[in-house]
Write an enzyme that holds these catalytic residues in place. Structure first.
Site, PDB file in Angstrom:
ATOM      1  N   THR A  48     116.354  49.087  23.244  1.00 37.25           N
ATOM      2  CA  THR A  48     116.477  50.295  22.448  1.00 37.25           C
ATOM      3  C   THR A  48     117.839  50.918  22.731  1.00 37.25           C
ATOM      4  O   THR A  48     117.926  52.103  23.036  1.00 37.25           O
ATOM      5  CB  THR A  48     115.366  51.303  22.785  1.00 37.25           C
ATOM      6  OG1 THR A  48     115.447  51.618  24.158  1.00 37.25           O
ATOM      7  CG2 THR A  48     114.007  50.739  22.470  1.00 37.25           C
ATOM      8  N   GLY A  49     118.931  50.102  22.696  1.00 36.24           N
ATOM      9  CA  GLY A  49     120.306  50.549  22.925  1.00 36.24           C
ATOM     10  C   GLY A  49     120.376  52.022  23.194  1.00 36.24           C
ATOM     11  O   GLY A  49     120.633  52.457  24.286  1.00 36.24           O
ATOM     12  N   THR A  50     120.131  52.799  22.187  1.00 36.71           N
ATOM     13  CA  THR A  50     119.530  54.116  22.321  1.00 36.71           C
ATOM     14  C   THR A  50     120.400  55.312  22.629  1.00 36.71           C
ATOM     15  O   THR A  50     121.317  55.252  23.437  1.00 36.71           O
ATOM     16  CB  THR A  50     118.426  54.114  23.398  1.00 36.71           C
ATOM     17  OG1 THR A  50     117.474  53.138  23.063  1.00 36.71           O
ATOM     18  CG2 THR A  50     117.737  55.425  23.519  1.00 36.71           C
TER      19      THR A  50
END
Length: 244
Positions: A48-50
């Site tokens: 989820t790089g996020t």
């Protein structure tokens, strides 16, 4: 030398153990899961790089998170990921990092919270919940999980930054994930001690928008989570502009 355990039930059972009696006062540990993942394997993990944000107010806690998941930060694998989950009626966890590790961590933390409430007849305090979460991260097999815990109890509104090493840092506002540097700039410029929940919602949305402009692993909408002492309300928007 006199051995007080000689002739005892422990002594008779210990003689049957294949590796000897050992120390009866030491805990017996099970096998801790390990992984042998290579850098190449890491590129194929859903992450989820996020950008996730947590903001405290006198009315409660506002959490904001984008909705993009990626493979190795290069390919968008999902555009509608909910990166925040209710843990108990007054607390929620927003996650960044490995999706699988985060899902497993959330399930475990929820179970521990429910067990505590069932045994004691009361909810765990947010400080105790943060301590539990940090202990699980340090000692458990939850791979690459970097969450934010937010909650409200009788002592007020709380936001904690957690990491895989087991640290638990309380602050008035915080951000995590690959878009953290961009989000923090927005929070620094706009946070006040007397923010209302509606004002915090606008600041959280601006922080996610700022990160989405520059961080390729963040984007595709926003989830806004409002936490009070009795409720956790999570609302998703496909476009950050819908909030601003």
């Amino acid at each position: 030398m006199y051995n007080p355990s000689q002739g005892s039930e422990f002594s008779r059972n210990a003689e049957r153990l294949p590796d000897g009696p050992g120390n009866p006062y030491e805990p017996e540990l099970g096998h801790v899961p390990e992984n042998n993942m290579s850098e190449q394997d890491m590129d194929n993990i859903n992450k989820t790089g996020t950008t996730i944000v947590g903001i405290t107010t006198e009315e409660g806690v506002l959490m904001a998170s984008d909705m993009r998941a990626s493979l190795g930060g290069r390919v968008v694998s999902n555009k509608n990921v909910q990166k925040v989950e209710q843990i108990q009626e007054n607390a929620a966890l927003s996650i960044s990092g490995s999706v699988g590790g985060a899902q497993s961590f959330i399930r475990t933390l929820k179970a521990e919270s429910n067990l505590y409430e069932a045994r004691r007849g009361e909810r765990m305090s947010i400080n105790a919940l943060a301590t539990m979460a940090s202990n699980l991260l340090r000692g458990g097999p939850f791979f690459m999980v970097v969450p934010i815990l937010g909650g409200v109890d009788e002592e007020g509104s709380h936001v904690y930054s957690l990491d895989p090493s087991g640290s638990s840092l309380s602050d008035k506002y915080t951000a995590q994930g690959s878009g953290m540097p961009y989000a923090l700039g927005t929070l620094e410029n706009n946070y006040r001690d007397d923010l209302t929940m509606d004002e915090a919602e606008q600041i959280g949305a601006k922080a996610i928008q700022a990160a989405s402009e520059r961080d390729t692993a963040s984007g595709n909408g926003i989830h806004l989570t409002k936490i009070t002492e009795d409720t956790v309300e999570i609302v998703g928007h496909q476009d950050v502009e819908d909030v601003l």
